[in-house]
Design an enzyme around this catalytic site. Sequence first.
Site, PDB file in Angstrom:
ATOM      1  N   ASN A 143      69.424 -21.949   6.474  1.00  0.00           N
ATOM      2  CA  ASN A 143      70.451 -21.050   5.910  1.00  0.00           C
ATOM      3  C   ASN A 143      71.819 -21.283   6.554  1.00  0.00           C
ATOM      4  OD1 ASN A 143      70.991 -17.444   5.537  1.00  0.00           O
ATOM      5  ND2 ASN A 143      71.447 -19.070   4.106  1.00  0.00           N
ATOM      6  N   SER A 160      71.840 -23.644   1.447  1.00  0.00           N
ATOM      7  CA  SER A 160      71.815 -22.358   0.720  1.00  0.00           C
ATOM      8  C   SER A 160      73.117 -21.560   0.834  1.00  0.00           C
ATOM      9  CB  SER A 160      70.586 -21.522   1.089  1.00  0.00           C
ATOM     10  OG  SER A 160      70.542 -21.228   2.460  1.00  0.00           O
TER      11      SER A 160
HETATM   12  P1  4NP Z   1      69.717 -26.229   5.850  1.00  0.00           P
HETATM   13  O1  4NP Z   1      69.858 -27.410   6.922  1.00  0.00           O
HETATM   14  O2  4NP Z   1      68.231 -25.983   5.695  1.00  0.00           O
HETATM   15  O3  4NP Z   1      70.320 -26.799   4.618  1.00  0.00           O
HETATM   16  O4  4NP Z   1      70.458 -25.044   6.403  1.00  0.00           O
HETATM   17  C1  4NP Z   1      69.281 -27.361   8.180  1.00  0.00           C
HETATM   18  C2  4NP Z   1      69.858 -26.615   9.169  1.00  0.00           C
HETATM   19  C3  4NP Z   1      69.308 -26.599  10.448  1.00  0.00           C
HETATM   20  C4  4NP Z   1      68.176 -27.337  10.702  1.00  0.00           C
HETATM   21  C5  4NP Z   1      67.585 -28.084   9.710  1.00  0.00           C
HETATM   22  C6  4NP Z   1      68.142 -28.086   8.444  1.00  0.00           C
HETATM   23  N1  4NP Z   1      67.627 -27.343  12.011  1.00  0.00           N
HETATM   24  O5  4NP Z   1      66.681 -28.099  12.249  1.00  0.00           O
HETATM   25  O6  4NP Z   1      68.099 -26.581  12.876  1.00  0.00           O
END
Ligand code: 4NP
Length: 152
Positions: free
Chosen positions: A6, A10
């Site tokens: 998030n 999103s």
């Molecule tokens: P999102 O991207 O799902 O599009 O918000 C990500 C944000 C953080 C992480 C992975 C995907 N993470 O591993 O912290």
Amino acid sequence: MVCLGNICRSPLAEGILKHKLKEEGLDWKVDSAGTGLWHIGEPPDPRSVSIARKYGLDISRQRARQIQPTDLDTFDLILAMDSSNYQDILRLAKTNQQKQKVAMILNYIAPGSNLNVPDPYWNDDGFDQVFRMLEEACEKVVEQYRQVGEEG
Ligand code: 4NP
């Protein structure tokens, strides 16, 4: 609008859909959430804020939250950014009515394709492509449900 953190995909989807609804004069409740808990309370990733700004949208005041089982009752439509989000959301659904609310967002552009919005977190160049995909998908979402909204 649901992704993993998030903070990248999103929040863009939320900002884009809200903007389109405002343009159309439609009063729908739109929110976004992540399936994961790592970024709760954080603003969107600066790269998402920046790409949104490039296209004239301000998403900087959004804050990340984790999807709750009650979201499946509150909202009529739960749009997953990728298949892993989709599976995670379905695990929260208890009834068939809740399950039927969950869809892959890119299926609004390419029905039945189950294409993923690529996670741009590890790819600085991915944000523009993600924005444009989400813009096209949100346009279709508004087209598809505009009638339902008018009918109440
Ligand atoms: P999102 O991207 O799902 O599009 O918000 C990500 C944000 C953080 C992480 C992975 C995907 N993470 O591993 O912290």
